[in-house]
Design an enzyme around this catalytic site. Sequence first.
Site, PDB file in Angstrom:
ATOM      1  N   CYS A 184      81.614   7.424  71.242  1.00  0.00           N
ATOM      2  CA  CYS A 184      80.349   8.057  70.882  1.00  0.00           C
ATOM      3  C   CYS A 184      79.310   6.949  70.762  1.00  0.00           C
ATOM      4  O   CYS A 184      79.472   6.032  69.945  1.00  0.00           O
ATOM      5  CB  CYS A 184      80.530   8.774  69.544  1.00  0.00           C
ATOM      6  SG  CYS A 184      79.018   9.451  68.846  1.00  0.00           S
ATOM      7  N   CYS A 222      75.173   9.078  76.430  1.00  0.00           N
ATOM      8  CA  CYS A 222      75.821   9.903  75.407  1.00  0.00           C
ATOM      9  C   CYS A 222      77.065  10.479  76.062  1.00  0.00           C
ATOM     10  O   CYS A 222      77.002  10.954  77.210  1.00  0.00           O
ATOM     11  CB  CYS A 222      74.883  11.032  74.971  1.00  0.00           C
ATOM     12  SG  CYS A 222      75.689  12.294  73.953  1.00  0.00           S
TER      13      CYS A 222
HETATM   14  N1  DGL Z   1      78.688  12.039  71.954  1.00  0.00           N
HETATM   15  C1  DGL Z   1      77.801  11.326  71.130  1.00  0.00           C
HETATM   16  C2  DGL Z   1      77.171  10.127  71.798  1.00  0.00           C
HETATM   17  O1  DGL Z   1      77.738   9.569  72.708  1.00  0.00           O
HETATM   18  C3  DGL Z   1      76.812  12.012  70.245  1.00  0.00           C
HETATM   19  C4  DGL Z   1      76.581  13.448  70.245  1.00  0.00           C
HETATM   20  C5  DGL Z   1      75.979  13.963  68.955  1.00  0.00           C
HETATM   21  O2  DGL Z   1      76.772  14.314  68.087  1.00  0.00           O
HETATM   22  O3  DGL Z   1      74.742  14.021  68.838  1.00  0.00           O
HETATM   23  O4  DGL Z   1      76.132   9.681  71.394  1.00  0.00           O
END
Ligand code: DGL
Length: 255
Positions: free
Chosen positions: A70, A182
């Site tokens: 993430c 993301c």
């Molecule tokens: N998947 C996450 C990222 O790579 C974030 C998504 C979220 O919860 O806003 O930033």
Amino acid sequence: MRIAFFDSGVGGLTVLREALKLLPRENYIYYADALNAPYGTKSKDEVRLIVKKAVEFLNARGIKALVVACNTATSIAIDDLRASFKFPVIGMEPAVKPAVEKNNGHGKRVLVVATPLTLREEKFHNLVSRVDTQHIVDYLPMPELVLFAEKMIFDGEEVSDYIREQLSAFDLKNYGTLVLGCTHFPYFRKVFESIIPPGMDIIDGNYSTVRHMKNVLENNGLLDGKGCGDIEFFVSSRPADEETVRKFKKLLETN
Ligand code: DGL
């Protein structure tokens, strides 16, 4: 012991998928903090706290390494996690460096899409100042895509209207690369491809993250190769129910 992958929801599965291809003989834990998703529109303090709590849970189970799959959690919590836990912690960052290297000197710009929190953070701005010597990087927060992904909506009019509208602020013929910063965003790759001009490519940091993970495991003598790609799934400190496990497995296979 297992390698843990952590994300606010389904996004980290796009990274775990690469790990399963690269290291199929390891076993894994996938932890989706779905009760607290999305992270990208929360405050920094809130995210720091919930990430720490989740990783304490993983630590108590006993893991040999953690991949923070993430970008948002990495930018907020990675230093704290590395200081607090003994196992290696592998983070993610938007693939700005390869995108800049590819486009520098070719007259094209780079557009990074990520969560609002990732794009606000010092880590991101430090990264851009370090690698973007010719000032070709622009960025755009796309928080709605996280919500669509959590609802398992990956295409259709609502998604393409949102992406088209957000991208309309940029004259895309001037751009050579779109960076998916993301881990929820690779699910929308096809929709992005149908909207951006031909010749503009799309990259994410997933493969380089798992390649780095492999090196870290190797260097720490943590690759045993005795696993079989088995995955235990958790949702916010609880074992995932059967339906969620089915959903996660399907996402691992199809995306
Ligand atoms: N998947 C996450 C990222 O790579 C974030 C998504 C979220 O919860 O806003 O930033």
